[in-house]
Design an enzyme around this catalytic site. Structure first.
Site, PDB file in Angstrom:
ATOM      1  N   ARG A  67       0.819  -1.219   0.000  1.00  0.00           N
ATOM      2  CA  ARG A  67       0.000   0.000   0.000  1.00  0.00           C
ATOM      3  C   ARG A  67       0.846   1.260   0.000  1.00  0.00           C
ATOM      4  O   ARG A  67       0.473   2.256  -0.627  1.00  0.00           O
ATOM      5  CB  ARG A  67      -0.987  -0.020   1.166  1.00  0.00           C
ATOM      6  CG  ARG A  67      -1.955  -1.211   1.056  1.00  0.00           C
ATOM      7  CD  ARG A  67      -2.974  -1.293   2.149  1.00  0.00           C
ATOM      8  NE  ARG A  67      -2.402  -1.397   3.467  1.00  0.00           N
ATOM      9  CZ  ARG A  67      -3.092  -1.337   4.593  1.00  0.00           C
ATOM     10  NH1 ARG A  67      -4.401  -1.182   4.555  1.00  0.00           N
ATOM     11  NH2 ARG A  67      -2.504  -1.443   5.760  1.00  0.00           N
ATOM     12  N   GLU A 104       4.757  -6.154  14.177  1.00  0.00           N
ATOM     13  CA  GLU A 104       3.822  -6.538  15.234  1.00  0.00           C
ATOM     14  C   GLU A 104       3.522  -8.025  15.251  1.00  0.00           C
ATOM     15  O   GLU A 104       3.256  -8.591  16.297  1.00  0.00           O
ATOM     16  CB  GLU A 104       2.472  -5.813  15.071  1.00  0.00           C
ATOM     17  CG  GLU A 104       2.528  -4.333  14.951  1.00  0.00           C
ATOM     18  CD  GLU A 104       2.639  -3.860  13.510  1.00  0.00           C
ATOM     19  OE1 GLU A 104       1.847  -3.003  13.118  1.00  0.00           O
ATOM     20  OE2 GLU A 104       3.524  -4.328  12.778  1.00  0.00           O
TER      21      GLU A 104
END
Length: 180
Positions: A67, A104
């Site tokens: 993205r 993460e």
């Protein structure tokens, strides 16, 4: 951005068009889906205009797959600069420069061409969609620094402030359009 109701802040538009997806891509992660934002002509244009201001003096806009690369390409087109896509491992033909990092939900690696683009001495702004822990942007910064590029800033659409990403990539200036 101007609408029928008057001027609307870009951050408000981003928030209204961002979809939260729980437990994706792994349990415990709250994914920020920007697909509705990117599909809205006026909103996307406002985001690109705002981020182009950050990259206006850069020689090159580097976008982090996937993205971030979409946004970086639009910014580069708006500014008339070059664009570099920082890719996931295994997506580019050799030779490549690689950088491993932790995010993460696991470890990963990103790559850029090793010898087909001269980056030494060029000013670069790195673009991504979301800044979370800073692992991805930190790795991109280290990767470009290895080439001799001068990374001047990071620009993101959304910054997740509770995850410490800005501190993880300090002292690199971070420009975020929206904070969550």
């Amino acid at each position: 951005m101007t609408t029928a109701r008057g001027t609307v802040l870009v951050a408000d538009v981003i928030a209204s068009l961002t979809r939260d997806v729980a437990d994706f891509p792994t349990p415990g992660i709250q994914f920020k889906d920007l697909t509705p934002l990117f599909a809205d002509r006026e909103a996307m244009s406002a985001v690109i205009d705002a981020l182009a201001d950050v990259a206006a003096s850069a020689d090159l806009v580097a976008g982090i797959e996937s993205r971030g690369s979409l946004v970086a390409a639009a910014i580069a087109a708006r500014l008339g600069t070059g664009v570099l896509s920082i890719r996931k491992a295994g997506k580019l033909p050799p030779p490549v420069l690689s950088e491993n990092y932790t995010r993460e939900y696991g470890a990963a690696s990103m790559e850029i061409p090793a010898d087909s683009i001269e980056l030494a001495g060029r000013s670069v702004v790195i673009v991504d969609d979301v800044l979370a822990t800073g692992g991805t942007l930190g790795a991109a910064t280290r990767l470009l620094a290895r080439t001799g590029a001068d990374v001047t800033a990071a620009a993101v659409v959304v910054e997740l402030t509770g995850l410490g990403g800005r501190a993880a990539i300090a002292p690199l200036p971070v420009h975020s359009l929206s904070r969550a």
